[in-house]
Each structure stands twice: as structure tokens, then as C-alpha cells.
Design a protein around this motif. Structure first.
Motif, PDB file in Angstrom:
ATOM      1  N   LEU A  18       0.828  -1.208   0.000  1.00  0.00           N
ATOM      2  CA  LEU A  18       0.000   0.000   0.000  1.00  0.00           C
ATOM      3  C   LEU A  18       0.861   1.256   0.000  1.00  0.00           C
ATOM      4  O   LEU A  18       0.642   2.173  -0.809  1.00  0.00           O
ATOM      5  CB  LEU A  18      -0.915  -0.012   1.228  1.00  0.00           C
ATOM      6  N   LYS A  19       1.848   1.320   0.859  1.00  0.00           N
ATOM      7  CA  LYS A  19       2.692   2.513   0.961  1.00  0.00           C
ATOM      8  C   LYS A  19       3.469   2.760  -0.328  1.00  0.00           C
ATOM      9  O   LYS A  19       3.589   3.902  -0.787  1.00  0.00           O
ATOM     10  CB  LYS A  19       3.648   2.373   2.145  1.00  0.00           C
ATOM     11  N   PRO A  63      -7.557   4.511  -1.309  1.00  0.00           N
ATOM     12  CA  PRO A  63      -6.679   3.383  -1.634  1.00  0.00           C
ATOM     13  C   PRO A  63      -6.932   2.120  -0.810  1.00  0.00           C
ATOM     14  O   PRO A  63      -6.185   1.159  -0.931  1.00  0.00           O
ATOM     15  CB  PRO A  63      -5.293   3.949  -1.320  1.00  0.00           C
ATOM     16  N   ASN A  64      -7.996   2.129   0.023  1.00  0.00           N
ATOM     17  CA  ASN A  64      -8.252   0.947   0.845  1.00  0.00           C
ATOM     18  C   ASN A  64      -8.464  -0.311   0.003  1.00  0.00           C
ATOM     19  O   ASN A  64      -8.233  -1.425   0.474  1.00  0.00           O
ATOM     20  CB  ASN A  64      -9.478   1.186   1.740  1.00  0.00           C
ATOM     21  N   LEU A  65      -8.914  -0.118  -1.243  1.00  0.00           N
ATOM     22  CA  LEU A  65      -9.104  -1.264  -2.133  1.00  0.00           C
ATOM     23  C   LEU A  65      -7.813  -2.047  -2.335  1.00  0.00           C
ATOM     24  O   LEU A  65      -7.850  -3.249  -2.623  1.00  0.00           O
ATOM     25  CB  LEU A  65      -9.635  -0.807  -3.494  1.00  0.00           C
ATOM     26  N   LEU A  66      -6.686  -1.391  -2.180  1.00  0.00           N
ATOM     27  CA  LEU A  66      -5.398  -2.059  -2.380  1.00  0.00           C
ATOM     28  C   LEU A  66      -5.156  -3.172  -1.370  1.00  0.00           C
ATOM     29  O   LEU A  66      -4.436  -4.136  -1.662  1.00  0.00           O
ATOM     30  CB  LEU A  66      -4.256  -1.040  -2.315  1.00  0.00           C
ATOM     31  N   ILE A  67      -5.744  -3.032  -0.173  1.00  0.00           N
ATOM     32  CA  ILE A  67      -5.473  -4.022   0.874  1.00  0.00           C
ATOM     33  C   ILE A  67      -6.765  -4.564   1.504  1.00  0.00           C
ATOM     34  O   ILE A  67      -6.739  -5.109   2.606  1.00  0.00           O
ATOM     35  CB  ILE A  67      -4.565  -3.442   1.977  1.00  0.00           C
ATOM     36  N   THR A  68      -7.881  -4.414   0.811  1.00  0.00           N
ATOM     37  CA  THR A  68      -9.132  -4.968   1.328  1.00  0.00           C
ATOM     38  C   THR A  68      -9.045  -6.485   1.336  1.00  0.00           C
ATOM     39  O   THR A  68      -8.723  -7.113   0.320  1.00  0.00           O
ATOM     40  CB  THR A  68     -10.324  -4.518   0.467  1.00  0.00           C
ATOM     41  N   GLU A  69      -9.337  -7.093   2.485  1.00  0.00           N
ATOM     42  CA  GLU A  69      -9.210  -8.542   2.625  1.00  0.00           C
ATOM     43  C   GLU A  69     -10.431  -9.255   2.031  1.00  0.00           C
ATOM     44  O   GLU A  69     -11.517  -8.676   1.941  1.00  0.00           O
ATOM     45  CB  GLU A  69      -9.036  -8.895   4.099  1.00  0.00           C
ATOM     46  N   LYS A 126       2.352  -0.966 -12.739  1.00  0.00           N
ATOM     47  CA  LYS A 126       3.221  -0.552 -11.634  1.00  0.00           C
ATOM     48  C   LYS A 126       2.970  -1.436 -10.407  1.00  0.00           C
ATOM     49  O   LYS A 126       3.915  -1.845  -9.717  1.00  0.00           O
ATOM     50  CB  LYS A 126       2.956   0.922 -11.281  1.00  0.00           C
ATOM     51  N   ALA A 127       1.716  -1.748 -10.152  1.00  0.00           N
ATOM     52  CA  ALA A 127       1.384  -2.624  -9.016  1.00  0.00           C
ATOM     53  C   ALA A 127       2.079  -3.968  -9.161  1.00  0.00           C
ATOM     54  O   ALA A 127       2.587  -4.543  -8.188  1.00  0.00           O
ATOM     55  CB  ALA A 127      -0.135  -2.822  -8.940  1.00  0.00           C
ATOM     56  N   ARG A 128       2.119  -4.457 -10.378  1.00  0.00           N
ATOM     57  CA  ARG A 128       2.737  -5.760 -10.649  1.00  0.00           C
ATOM     58  C   ARG A 128       4.223  -5.752 -10.316  1.00  0.00           C
ATOM     59  O   ARG A 128       4.751  -6.694  -9.713  1.00  0.00           O
ATOM     60  CB  ARG A 128       2.510  -6.104 -12.125  1.00  0.00           C
ATOM     61  N   THR A 129       4.916  -4.693 -10.683  1.00  0.00           N
ATOM     62  CA  THR A 129       6.361  -4.633 -10.413  1.00  0.00           C
ATOM     63  C   THR A 129       6.634  -4.473  -8.919  1.00  0.00           C
ATOM     64  O   THR A 129       7.590  -5.037  -8.393  1.00  0.00           O
ATOM     65  CB  THR A 129       7.034  -3.485 -11.184  1.00  0.00           C
ATOM     66  N   ILE A 130       5.795  -3.700  -8.249  1.00  0.00           N
ATOM     67  CA  ILE A 130       5.958  -3.523  -6.800  1.00  0.00           C
ATOM     68  C   ILE A 130       5.690  -4.836  -6.079  1.00  0.00           C
ATOM     69  O   ILE A 130       6.455  -5.268  -5.209  1.00  0.00           O
ATOM     70  CB  ILE A 130       5.015  -2.415  -6.279  1.00  0.00           C
ATOM     71  N   LEU A 131       4.606  -5.491  -6.454  1.00  0.00           N
ATOM     72  CA  LEU A 131       4.203  -6.712  -5.769  1.00  0.00           C
ATOM     73  C   LEU A 131       5.163  -7.868  -6.047  1.00  0.00           C
ATOM     74  O   LEU A 131       5.348  -8.740  -5.196  1.00  0.00           O
ATOM     75  CB  LEU A 131       2.782  -7.093  -6.179  1.00  0.00           C
ATOM     76  N   GLY A 132       5.794  -7.846  -7.218  1.00  0.00           N
ATOM     77  CA  GLY A 132       6.721  -8.924  -7.562  1.00  0.00           C
ATOM     78  C   GLY A 132       7.820  -9.097  -6.534  1.00  0.00           C
ATOM     79  O   GLY A 132       8.120 -10.213  -6.098  1.00  0.00           O
ATOM     80  N   GLU A 133       8.424  -7.987  -6.110  1.00  0.00           N
ATOM     81  CA  GLU A 133       9.507  -8.085  -5.148  1.00  0.00           C
ATOM     82  C   GLU A 133       8.995  -8.389  -3.743  1.00  0.00           C
ATOM     83  O   GLU A 133       9.684  -9.033  -2.947  1.00  0.00           O
ATOM     84  CB  GLU A 133      10.341  -6.808  -5.187  1.00  0.00           C
ATOM     85  N   ILE A 134       7.782  -7.973  -3.444  1.00  0.00           N
ATOM     86  CA  ILE A 134       7.196  -8.318  -2.156  1.00  0.00           C
ATOM     87  C   ILE A 134       6.902  -9.817  -2.098  1.00  0.00           C
ATOM     88  O   ILE A 134       7.111 -10.465  -1.066  1.00  0.00           O
ATOM     89  CB  ILE A 134       5.920  -7.486  -1.894  1.00  0.00           C
ATOM     90  N   HIS A 135       6.442 -10.377  -3.201  1.00  0.00           N
ATOM     91  CA  HIS A 135       6.239 -11.832  -3.256  1.00  0.00           C
ATOM     92  C   HIS A 135       7.527 -12.586  -2.947  1.00  0.00           C
ATOM     93  O   HIS A 135       7.503 -13.625  -2.281  1.00  0.00           O
ATOM     94  CB  HIS A 135       5.728 -12.240  -4.640  1.00  0.00           C
ATOM     95  N   GLN A 136       8.661 -12.064  -3.434  1.00  0.00           N
ATOM     96  CA  GLN A 136       9.935 -12.728  -3.165  1.00  0.00           C
ATOM     97  C   GLN A 136      10.233 -12.719  -1.666  1.00  0.00           C
ATOM     98  O   GLN A 136      10.686 -13.715  -1.098  1.00  0.00           O
ATOM     99  CB  GLN A 136      11.077 -12.041  -3.926  1.00  0.00           C
ATOM    100  N   GLU A 137       9.977 -11.584  -1.019  1.00  0.00           N
ATOM    101  CA  GLU A 137      10.177 -11.498   0.432  1.00  0.00           C
ATOM    102  C   GLU A 137       9.273 -12.467   1.180  1.00  0.00           C
ATOM    103  O   GLU A 137       9.649 -13.013   2.223  1.00  0.00           O
ATOM    104  CB  GLU A 137       9.875 -10.069   0.914  1.00  0.00           C
ATOM    105  N   MET A 138       8.104 -12.698   0.652  1.00  0.00           N
ATOM    106  CA  MET A 138       7.138 -13.580   1.297  1.00  0.00           C
ATOM    107  C   MET A 138       7.438 -15.057   1.066  1.00  0.00           C
ATOM    108  O   MET A 138       6.806 -15.920   1.681  1.00  0.00           O
ATOM    109  CB  MET A 138       5.727 -13.268   0.783  1.00  0.00           C
ATOM    110  N   GLY A 139       8.365 -15.341   0.157  1.00  0.00           N
ATOM    111  CA  GLY A 139       8.663 -16.729  -0.168  1.00  0.00           C
ATOM    112  C   GLY A 139       7.710 -17.324  -1.177  1.00  0.00           C
ATOM    113  O   GLY A 139       7.620 -18.548  -1.306  1.00  0.00           O
TER     114      GLY A 139
END
Length: 334
Positions: A18-19, A63-69, A126-139
Motif C-alpha cells: 500500500l505505501k 486506496p483501501n481497495l489495495l489491501i481490502t481482505e 506498476k502494481a505488478r512490479t511492486i508486488l513482484g519483489e514483495i512476493h519474493q520477500e514472502m517466499g
């Protein structure tokens, strides 16, 4: 192939996403407002009320839609706005002019399907590129559907596809939601879009079964001459279920895993070789009594841990093969 419970750790990754999205995509709301106004302006025959209300709702929720569960995904609200005209999302709309309007010359318009333009405004690429590296951190480094193809990202290059659990053509408001984007290889992504699949990576219900499926290798022969002749894809308890049958039909897993029987053969062979003398050799090497966890990790080249199957390819098959040996009392048997 294994679900993830949404806890504070996962929410931490979601908040990081989100940030970064807020920092790198500051004009999302402005772009959505321009899209709303232009679609209404350049498409005189369109239902203006639907366009206005639908896009305004996204603006209100962003932007809450970005992290709505998942438990909070409000399909009813957005579907109510669309009413009987849900096809408006896949309608080709004019959203801008190609050039300045000149006297005596016809206007040329830019056009695209409405949901595509909403996705553009939400900055999916842009979301895809940001999330890609976060996925790596998450395993999350392997396709969550087949576990045979890598899902790797580095230096803002994403070398895999992101499947929208809820399709962007029907639910564009979730188009960049952290919990709606699932690491996938191209083949599985295409198969899922054409076929039914209820598998959801992130879940809120801690009582839900996290690993509903299992690979069941069929072995012939006697140690050390065992041979894998088939790999069945079944439910957790070893029986074919409605869910495992549907999943297998969608992703052709038994056909796919017919190419990986040698992985099973190798685990059976390595397990056979791991006799008492080898354990003694490991003890001498490590300088202490070797634990079962160390031995199984050496045997698999990865932890014997179902929760870690997303960290690399073929982990699910390896862990399930180990479980088969374990259940038969053959794992690390002297």
C-alpha cells in the motif's frame, strides 16, 4: 496449492505494498476522475449514471481497495450499481481524442474496454512490479497452482504472471488488490481463465483446510529397485474428491507430473541409501547428533515442511513423497 492465513505478518506485507503504491502512483484518483468525465463526455449513448456511480465508488474506496481482505470484498455494492447492465465493463468506450480537434475534420477517438481503462488508471503494471519483489520477500517463488514453474522477480522485473482470483473484466475494482493477485505461470493463468477453479491463496478463516490436495506416487518394486509408475493428484486424505478432480481437470496436473516421476525415484533411492552408517558420517561431519529435521532437509534439499512449498518448484511433490515414506514407516529406516 497451499493456502495462507491472513495474519499480522501478511498484513505487514500488504501495508508495505500500500505505501509503495501510494508513493509511486499518486495520481490514481485524478486519473479515475478524468476517465469518468471523458467516458460520459465522448459516449452520448452510454448510461451515464452507471459510469458515474461505478467509478465514483472506486474513487471513494481507494486506496483501501489495495489491501481490502477477501472477507470484506463488497461485490453486492458494485453489482448493484451495474444492475442488469454488467456488460458495460467490457464495452468499448471512447475515453479521449487522438489529436486536437480541427475545424472541418472529424474527431478521432482513443477507445478501449471500460475495465481496461479502469485497470490503467489503477496502475496495474506498476502494481505488478511492486508486488513482484514483495512476493519474493514472502517466499512466494513458485506458481501457486502447479508448483512446477518459478515465480521470480528482481530489479523490478517480474518473470511470471499474476492471476486475478476475481477476474479484472468483472471486478476491476479489485484489479490491484494485494489479496486478489496470485503468482502464476502463463499456462496455469490461461487454464484458470478458461476453466473453473475455486483455489484462493489468501484466506481469513483459520479453520479452513490449508492444504486440501496431495500427490500420491504409485510405486512398484522392492527397495532398492523401486520405481514410480504414476503420480495421482487426490484430496488430503488420499481419496479423489470433487475439489481435487476439478483442480486436476483445470490444470492437467496428473499429465504434467508424469514428467516428474524421476523426482520421486530419486527421493526413494536417497532415502534407501540413508542407512545407519551414513547417519554416523553426518554426525562426524556436524559434530553432534544429527536431528531428523537435518536428515530430511538433506534428503529433500529443502525442509520437510508443507508450509514452505511456495518457496521453490516441486516442493509439494517432494514433501508428499516424503510423507508417503513416513506413513509407511520407511523414512530414514535403518
Amino acid at each position: 496449492m497451499r493456502k495462507i492465513i491472513i495474519d499480522d505478518n501478511i498484513r505487514g506485507f500488504a501495508n508495505k505494498y500500500l505505501k509503495e503504491m501510494e508513493n509511486e502512483c499518486p495520481n490514481v484518483i485524478k486519473d479515475l476522475e478524468n476517465l469518468r468525465d471523458n467516458v460520459i463526455k465522448y459516449n452520448p449513448g452510454i448510461d451515464k449514471k452507471i459510469i458515474e456511480n461505478y467509478i465514483n465508488e472506486i474513487i471513494s474506496d481507494y486506496p483501501n481497495l489495495l489491501i481490502t481482505e477477501p472477507k470484506d470484498w463488497n461485490f453486492k455494492k458494485y453489482n448493484k450499481i451495474l444492475g442488469v447492465n454488467s456488460d458495460i465493463l467490457i464495452t468499448e468506450v471512447k475515453y479521449n481524442t487522438k489529436r486536437k480537434v480541427s475545424a472541418g475534420k472529424p474527431i478521432e477517438y482513443r477507445s478501449a474496454k471500460l475495465y481496461d481503462r479502469i485497470m490503467f488508471c489503477l496502475r496495474y503494471e506498476k502494481a505488478r512490479t511492486i508486488l513482484g519483489e514483495i512476493h519474493q520477500e514472502m517466499g512466494l517463488k513458485a506458481c501457486i497452482y502447479c508448483n512446477t514453474q518459478p515465480a521470480r522477480s528482481a530489479n523490478r522485473n517480474v518473470f511470471y504472471e499474476m492471476d486475478h482470483l476475481k477476474p479484472q473484466s468483472k471486478y476491476p475494482f479489485l484489479g490491484t488488490c494485494f489479496y486478489n493477485l496470485q503468482p502464476s505461470d502463463g499456462s496455469c493463468n490461461k487454464r484458470k481463465s478458461d476453466n473453473p477453479c475455486d483455489f484462493q491463496l489468501y484466506i481469513n478463516d483459520s479453520k479452513e483446510e490449508l492444504s486440501p490436495f496431495r500427490f500420491l506416487p504409485r510405486i512398484t518394486g522392492i527397495e532398492p529397485n523401486t520405481k514410480c509408475i504414476e503420480i495421482k493428484f487426490v484430496g488430503k486424505n488420499g481419496n479423489t474428491t470433487t475439489e481435487s478432480k476439478q483442480y486436476n481437470t483445470t490444470f492437467h496436473l496428473e499429465d504434467l507430473y508424469a514428467a516428474y516421476k524421476d523426482v520421486v525415484d530419486d527421493i526413494y533411492w536417497q532415502n534407501y541409501k540413508m542407512c545407519g552408517s551414513m547417519v554416523a558420517a553426518y554426525k562426524a561431519t556436524f559434530g553432534h547428533d544429527v536431528t531428523r529435521a537435518e536428515l530430511t532437509k538433506h534428503l529433500l534439499h529443502c525442509p520437510y515442511d508443507e508450509s514452505k512449498i511456495h518457496e521453490d518448484v516441486l516442493r509439494k511433490l517432494k514433501v508428499d513423497t516424503m510423507k508417503q515414506l513416513d506413513d509407511a514407516g520407511l523414512l530414514l529406516k535403518d
